[in-house]
Design a protein around this motif. Sequence first.
Motif, PDB file in Angstrom:
ATOM      1  N   GLU A 209      -7.913  10.384  -6.711  1.00 55.59           N
ATOM      2  CA  GLU A 209      -7.379  10.782  -5.410  1.00 55.59           C
ATOM      3  C   GLU A 209      -7.615  12.278  -5.259  1.00 55.59           C
ATOM      4  OE1 GLU A 209      -6.655   8.124  -4.031  1.00 55.59           O
ATOM      5  OE2 GLU A 209      -5.952   6.821  -5.637  1.00 55.59           O
TER       6      GLU A 209
ATOM      7  N   ALA B 193      -4.103  13.807  -1.171  1.00 54.88           N
ATOM      8  CA  ALA B 193      -4.349  12.617  -0.352  1.00 54.88           C
ATOM      9  C   ALA B 193      -4.734  11.464  -1.255  1.00 54.88           C
ATOM     10  CB  ALA B 193      -5.461  12.877   0.663  1.00 54.88           C
TER      11      ALA B 193
ATOM     12  N   SER C  15      -4.387   6.780  -1.866  1.00 53.10           N
ATOM     13  CA  SER C  15      -3.642   5.538  -1.689  1.00 53.10           C
ATOM     14  C   SER C  15      -3.733   4.719  -2.967  1.00 53.10           C
ATOM     15  CB  SER C  15      -4.167   4.741  -0.496  1.00 53.10           C
ATOM     16  OG  SER C  15      -5.497   4.346  -0.708  1.00 53.10           O
ATOM     17  N   HIS C  16      -2.652   4.049  -3.270  1.00 53.00           N
ATOM     18  CA  HIS C  16      -2.559   3.147  -4.411  1.00 53.00           C
ATOM     19  C   HIS C  16      -2.018   1.819  -3.913  1.00 53.00           C
ATOM     20  CE1 HIS C  16      -2.114   6.485  -7.706  1.00 53.00           C
ATOM     21  NE2 HIS C  16      -3.274   6.517  -7.116  1.00 53.00           N
TER      22      HIS C  16
ATOM     23  N   GLU D  70       0.379   5.233   0.569  1.00 49.48           N
ATOM     24  CA  GLU D  70      -0.606   6.198   1.086  1.00 49.48           C
ATOM     25  C   GLU D  70       0.066   7.552   1.258  1.00 49.48           C
ATOM     26  OE1 GLU D  70      -3.261   6.607   5.180  1.00 49.48           O
ATOM     27  OE2 GLU D  70      -2.196   4.743   4.761  1.00 49.48           O
ATOM     28  N   TRP D  71      -0.677   8.635   0.973  1.00 46.00           N
ATOM     29  CA  TRP D  71      -0.114   9.974   1.150  1.00 46.00           C
ATOM     30  C   TRP D  71      -1.191  10.954   1.608  1.00 46.00           C
ATOM     31  CZ3 TRP D  71      -1.205   7.797  -3.522  1.00 46.00           C
ATOM     32  CH2 TRP D  71      -2.043   8.500  -4.381  1.00 46.00           C
ATOM     33  N   HIS D  72      -0.727  11.960   2.372  1.00 49.70           N
ATOM     34  CA  HIS D  72      -1.579  13.041   2.872  1.00 49.70           C
ATOM     35  C   HIS D  72      -0.712  14.285   2.954  1.00 49.70           C
ATOM     36  CE1 HIS D  72      -4.503  10.022   4.161  1.00 49.70           C
ATOM     37  NE2 HIS D  72      -3.445   9.322   4.541  1.00 49.70           N
TER      38      HIS D  72
ATOM     39  N   TRP E 226       7.103   6.109   8.050  1.00 48.31           N
ATOM     40  CA  TRP E 226       6.438   7.175   7.307  1.00 48.31           C
ATOM     41  C   TRP E 226       7.500   8.194   6.907  1.00 48.31           C
ATOM     42  CZ3 TRP E 226       1.333   8.248   5.952  1.00 48.31           C
ATOM     43  CH2 TRP E 226       0.392   7.310   6.376  1.00 48.31           C
TER      44      TRP E 226
ATOM     45  N   MET F 104       0.842  -1.175   0.000  1.00 47.29           N
ATOM     46  CA  MET F 104       0.000   0.000   0.000  1.00 47.29           C
ATOM     47  C   MET F 104       0.885   1.233   0.000  1.00 47.29           C
ATOM     48  SD  MET F 104      -3.183   1.365   0.534  1.00 47.29           S
ATOM     49  CE  MET F 104      -4.162   0.142   1.322  1.00 47.29           C
TER      50      MET F 104
ATOM     51  N   ASP G 107       4.888   3.800   2.327  1.00 45.90           N
ATOM     52  CA  ASP G 107       4.995   2.786   1.275  1.00 45.90           C
ATOM     53  C   ASP G 107       5.431   1.484   1.928  1.00 45.90           C
ATOM     54  OD1 ASP G 107       5.529   1.173  -0.889  1.00 45.90           O
ATOM     55  OD2 ASP G 107       6.724   2.660  -1.961  1.00 45.90           O
TER      56      ASP G 107
END
Length: 134
Positions: free
Chosen positions: A48, A64, A66-67, A3-5, A103, A1, A96
């Motif tokens: 996204e 923000a 997630s892939h 993920e980003w914010h 993180w 996964m 990732d």
Amino acid sequence: MFEWHGWATIVASSEAEEDAEADGRQRGVEARVAQAVASAKGRGVVNETADLRHANGSLHLWLAGSHNHRAEAVIDLFRSVARIAPGSYGVMYVFDDDLTDTWERWVMRRGSVNSEVDASLSPHVGMVEDPYNR
């Protein structure tokens, strides 16, 4: 996964300027950032959040999503904004799990973006999630 914010406040220059010429430069930079965001939506930043909004006279970027796998286009967009608008500042948190259990905190300031390990959320397993038990 993956993920980003993240968020950034878009500012043309780190100099304190308040005149018509500075306002013109700011509007030009905002238009270029808007083009970069629109272009990124067609190159991997899809389904996204990649949003620009004005609030109290300032332009703000929100990112923000997630892939299943790392999406370098998101980090590239954050770096592009820093180059286009070198007075901008913000942070983007990235996780990732294919690469690490930490993180990353990407910090935008003075035209550059640097990666740091975020100690508040890392290591992910233990700080955020419990270990996987079979």
